[in-house]
Enzyme design. Sequence first.
Site, PDB file in Angstrom:
ATOM      1  CG  ASP A  31     -12.705  -4.962  -0.959  1.00 53.00           C
ATOM      2  OD1 ASP A  31     -12.268  -6.086  -1.245  1.00 53.00           O
ATOM      3  OD2 ASP A  31     -12.898  -4.570   0.218  1.00 53.00           O
ATOM      4  CB  THR A 122     -14.879 -21.767   0.340  1.00 50.68           C
ATOM      5  OG1 THR A 122     -13.906 -21.689  -0.707  1.00 50.68           O
ATOM      6  CG2 THR A 122     -15.064 -23.207   0.775  1.00 50.68           C
ATOM      7  CB  CYS A 262      -8.152 -22.783   1.475  1.00 52.83           C
ATOM      8  SG  CYS A 262      -8.548 -21.337   0.487  1.00 52.83           S
ATOM      9  CE  LYS A 265     -11.848 -19.762   4.391  1.00 54.08           C
ATOM     10  NZ  LYS A 265     -12.812 -20.519   3.590  1.00 54.08           N
ATOM     11  CE  LYS A 322       0.168 -21.531  -1.835  1.00 51.57           C
ATOM     12  NZ  LYS A 322      -0.559 -22.389  -2.739  1.00 51.57           N
TER      13      LYS A 322
END
Length: 446
Positions: A31, A122, A262, A265, A322
């Site tokens: 990263d 994604t 997720c 978007k 959540k």
Amino acid sequence: MKKVAVVGTGYVGLVSGTCFAQVGHRVVCCDIDRRKIDLLKSGVIPIYEPGLEELVSSNAEAGRLSFTDDVAAAIRESEVVFIAVGTPMSETGEADLTYVKAVAKTIGENLNGYKVVVTKSTVPVGTGRIVARTVADSRPDAGVPFDVVSNPEFLREGSAIADCIGMERAVIGASSDKAAQIVAELHEPFDTTIFITDLESAEMIKYAANAFLATKISFINEIANLCERVGANVSEVSAGVGLDSRIGSKFLQAGIGYGGSCFPKDTEALKAIAAGKGYEFKIIDSVIEINHRQRMVMLDKLLEALGGLRGKQIAVLGLAFKPNTDDMRYAPSLDLIPAMFGFGASVKAYDPVAIPEASKLLPDDTEYGAGVYETVRGADACLILTEWSEIKEMDLARVRDLLRNPVIVDGRNCFDLNVMEALGVTYYSVGRPVVGADKHAEQAVV
Ligand code: NAD
């Protein structure tokens, strides 16, 4: 066993890299965020994900999992390179491919032998081709071969390890049979269904899956809103509908709509993909609109329960989008708390893990409680936004006694209506009759 680099050590890169190590591959997670890498090297997990810490440390100790901020070196020493960086929503709703393209360029610049470049992020249909072009154009030696693969990720935050280790399917969209074979072999230890397809279809599978799940949520929320108007109970309706195996019971729980990194978007990105092709994707437009509206339904209930919010103190229980995550991306609390301030309320909030993240994003005036009971003490109403076990299992009689007004507005349908009735609280939930407020009795009886 393969040598794997995972570029991007966020929720997806860290979990999937760790799970690849767990099944025996040699994985280096890299990263550009040095702070993140330093934390990981010292055994600290920068995100909250149940079970991850133990798995990271056991695999690191076994020498199968390592961390570096030297992305170039990680790429050079690996045969398979995963791109797992963020693809956030741009201002126009499209997926922002800046990070994916940057990684593709770094991969190209460090292509020191045949590699399979796998996009796990994604991404819109066509991105695999963009990645291939970018890698090809930035290779120091145009003769060095490589292949591109789309391998979308389906894990869910909060149950990411189980989702990854026990994955239901691995979708592999490949530019060559050789690459498909290599990525399939990588997944063999997971004992999962391997679905090999073309690049574009794999990219579309991810958006189609998320859009379908978001549609289920918006659909049941619409049914919930109708239930309130006709005196039905959406929990009963969901249970009855979900027994049909063609429909299934999952993603049929009414609430305050979807959030997280997720669905918001990805639905917007699919809408943008369609618009880019001049196609009006009507269902997705409605799904998005319903989801926006659903959040504010809870505000309407609070306003109704308290007859206005000016000068009222609201205890908010749950901030993350959540349970079992500290991820605040597109959490309903980010819309609802500022809206409550806008109506003149003050807010004291509690979440078992997300307060450090939430406090960076919520209005400065938001107060934070040290626990459920301290947060509800003296409040005019309690608003439940996340169904953490700690919140579902709280002592309701104690909460009732600590509140100034025994009003609970529950965006997650955590509690049984009979229990709430017996408790003597005013209880608003989603798609179910209001409990304990006489003026609402008629609404439930048509
Ligand atoms: P994230 O923001 O948690 O992590 C992305 C990481 O990439 C960050 O740590 C960032 O520092 C790093 N990064 C950015 N540019 C880099 C570069 N040039 N080189 C190296 N590292 C770089 O994102 P996430 O939630 O893990 O999501 C990653 C992708 O996976 C997204 O496309 C997302 O849509 C998709 N996805 C996410 C989930 C989920 O539940 N979070 C589930 C399925 C799919």
